[in-house]
Design an enzyme around this catalytic site. Structure first.
Site, PDB file in Angstrom:
ATOM      1  N   GLU A 181      -1.806  -6.989   6.381  1.00 29.71           N
ATOM      2  CA  GLU A 181      -2.744  -6.922   7.495  1.00 29.71           C
ATOM      3  C   GLU A 181      -1.965  -6.856   8.818  1.00 29.71           C
ATOM      4  O   GLU A 181      -0.749  -7.102   8.837  1.00 29.71           O
ATOM      5  CB  GLU A 181      -3.653  -8.169   7.463  1.00 29.71           C
ATOM      6  CG  GLU A 181      -4.543  -8.258   6.219  1.00 29.71           C
ATOM      7  CD  GLU A 181      -5.749  -7.298   6.258  1.00 29.71           C
ATOM      8  OE1 GLU A 181      -5.730  -6.327   7.043  1.00 29.71           O
ATOM      9  OE2 GLU A 181      -6.712  -7.538   5.500  1.00 29.71           O
ATOM     10  N   HIS A 217      -4.114  -1.518   7.765  1.00 32.70           N
ATOM     11  CA  HIS A 217      -3.294  -2.170   6.731  1.00 32.70           C
ATOM     12  C   HIS A 217      -2.821  -1.163   5.678  1.00 32.70           C
ATOM     13  O   HIS A 217      -3.481  -0.145   5.438  1.00 32.70           O
ATOM     14  CB  HIS A 217      -4.009  -3.369   6.087  1.00 32.70           C
ATOM     15  CG  HIS A 217      -5.174  -3.063   5.217  1.00 32.70           C
ATOM     16  ND1 HIS A 217      -6.413  -3.622   5.397  1.00 32.70           N
ATOM     17  CD2 HIS A 217      -5.310  -2.271   4.117  1.00 32.70           C
ATOM     18  CE1 HIS A 217      -7.244  -3.206   4.464  1.00 32.70           C
ATOM     19  NE2 HIS A 217      -6.596  -2.371   3.665  1.00 32.70           N
ATOM     20  N   ASP A 237      -1.022  -4.249  -5.222  1.00 30.42           N
ATOM     21  CA  ASP A 237      -1.618  -5.552  -4.921  1.00 30.42           C
ATOM     22  C   ASP A 237      -2.652  -5.973  -5.963  1.00 30.42           C
ATOM     23  O   ASP A 237      -3.048  -5.177  -6.820  1.00 30.42           O
ATOM     24  CB  ASP A 237      -2.247  -5.526  -3.515  1.00 30.42           C
ATOM     25  CG  ASP A 237      -2.951  -4.196  -3.209  1.00 30.42           C
ATOM     26  OD1 ASP A 237      -3.332  -3.488  -4.153  1.00 30.42           O
ATOM     27  OD2 ASP A 237      -3.117  -3.882  -2.023  1.00 30.42           O
ATOM     28  N   ASP A 249      -8.316  -1.256   9.552  1.00 24.38           N
ATOM     29  CA  ASP A 249      -7.528  -1.988  10.555  1.00 24.38           C
ATOM     30  C   ASP A 249      -6.042  -1.596  10.512  1.00 24.38           C
ATOM     31  O   ASP A 249      -5.206  -2.252  11.120  1.00 24.38           O
ATOM     32  CB  ASP A 249      -7.686  -3.510  10.364  1.00 24.38           C
ATOM     33  CG  ASP A 249      -7.153  -3.999   9.013  1.00 24.38           C
ATOM     34  OD1 ASP A 249      -6.685  -3.176   8.195  1.00 24.38           O
ATOM     35  OD2 ASP A 249      -7.207  -5.224   8.771  1.00 24.38           O
TER      36      ASP A 249
HETATM   37  C1  F6R Z   1      -5.386  -0.855  -2.458  1.00 30.41           C
HETATM   38  C2  F6R Z   1      -4.743  -1.074  -1.183  1.00 30.41           C
HETATM   39  C3  F6R Z   1      -5.486  -0.967   0.122  1.00 30.41           C
HETATM   40  C4  F6R Z   1      -6.360   0.277   0.207  1.00 30.41           C
HETATM   41  C5  F6R Z   1      -7.085   0.299   1.559  1.00 30.41           C
HETATM   42  C6  F6R Z   1      -8.047   1.475   1.660  1.00 30.41           C
HETATM   43  O1  F6R Z   1      -4.474  -1.060  -3.525  1.00 30.41           O
HETATM   44  O2  F6R Z   1      -3.610  -1.395  -1.183  1.00 30.41           O
HETATM   45  O3  F6R Z   1      -4.559  -0.950   1.168  1.00 30.41           O
HETATM   46  O4  F6R Z   1      -5.580   1.416   0.055  1.00 30.41           O
HETATM   47  O5  F6R Z   1      -7.788  -0.893   1.750  1.00 30.41           O
HETATM   48  O6  F6R Z   1      -9.078   1.293   0.736  1.00 30.41           O
HETATM   49  P1  F6R Z   1     -10.114   2.458   0.419  1.00 30.41           P
HETATM   50  O7  F6R Z   1      -9.344   3.559  -0.225  1.00 30.41           O
HETATM   51  O8  F6R Z   1     -11.101   1.845  -0.524  1.00 30.41           O
HETATM   52  O9  F6R Z   1     -10.712   2.876   1.727  1.00 30.41           O
END
Ligand code: F6R
Length: 241
Positions: free
Chosen positions: A142, A137, A67, A135
């Site tokens: 989401e 995701h 992303d 959450d």
């Molecule tokens: C990042 C991504 C997100 C993260 C998620 C957890 O490329 O796709 O889904 O993996 O938000 O983020 P952290 O590791 O910072 O807790």
């Protein structure tokens, strides 16, 4: 889904490193699916250390990222393109033209999503690294994103904006939209490794593993993947033990 619970964050990173290294060592032109965020940083440090210590080469390795924030160009310090270069790519011998990530400043969203879906048709990850949002995701899919989704632009949940604001000067600077691979794209990977660390991931980890497979928890779809490993540290695993 295979589940590995580790004592610490560092142990989680080592388990993930073992799996990525096995693929990179075996297949010189492997495709790695990569994530940003705090969780995979320990893994990336170990890949860099191994490259320096053992001369493991990434010359022919390809990477596809999950992303990118809408509106941030690749040199913006908060962009995921910049994150990948500074935390991994610039420290390896990888060819930057073999690394793929959505273009955050594309003005035609539909065209950019179609372009990225074509990239993903060509490049199927041998291993996909994922983190999980508090959450539930995965990438920026989401809650209630259809399991059939392909690359799209999504509006980030308040909780995601709040979680990610720690990396920005203020919460108002966090982009509210992102390009993200869809859940169907992610499920195409040959192997998926999802990492989770820390107390704030406990509920998400519980719903991913013990909950019903349901779009209200995007990560629960991983229960349906034929080759998925969840590597979770003890703090994140409290509710599943
Ligand atoms: C990042 C991504 C997100 C993260 C998620 C957890 O490329 O796709 O889904 O993996 O938000 O983020 P952290 O590791 O910072 O807790």
């Amino acid at each position: 889904m295979k589940i590995i619970v580790t004592r610490t964050y560092d142990d989680m990173s080592k388990e993930a490193f073992r799996l990525v290294k096995e693929i990179v060592a075996k297949k010189k032109n492997a495709c790695l699916g990569l994530a940003t965020g705090s969780t995979p940083l320990g893994l990336y440090d170990l890949l860099v250390k191994d490259h320096l210590d053992n001369k493991t080469t990434y010359k022919d390795i390809k990477t596809v990222n999950l992303d990118e924030y809408v509106g941030l160009d690749k040199d913006n310090i908060n962009s995921y393109a910049y994150f990948m270069r500074t935390n991994l790519f610039d420290k390896l011998d990888i060819n930057l033209s073999n690394t793929f990530i959505p273009n955050g400043i594309a003005s035609n969203y539909e065209e950019e999503c179609n372009r990225y879906n074509k990239v993903l048709e060509e490049l199927i990850p041998d291993i996909q690294i994922l983190g999980i949002g508090s959450d539930g995701h995965i990438a920026f899919n989401e809650p209630n994103t259809p399991f059939s989704s392909l690359t799209h632009v999504t509006s980030l949940e308040e909780s995601t904006i709040k979680d990610n604001s720690r990396l920005f000067n203020s919460i108002d600077e966090v982009p509210t939209k992102a390009f993200t691979q869809g859940i169907k794209n992610i499920m195409n990977a040959k192997q998926i490794v999802i990492l989770a660390s820390g107390k704030n991931k406990q509920n998400a980890v519980y719903n991913m593993i013990k909950g019903n497979v349901n779009e209200s928890c995007p990560a629960s779809v991983l229960q349906l993947h034929p080759n998925c490993i969840a590597i979770i540290d003890e703090d994140a695993a409290k509710l599943i033990m």
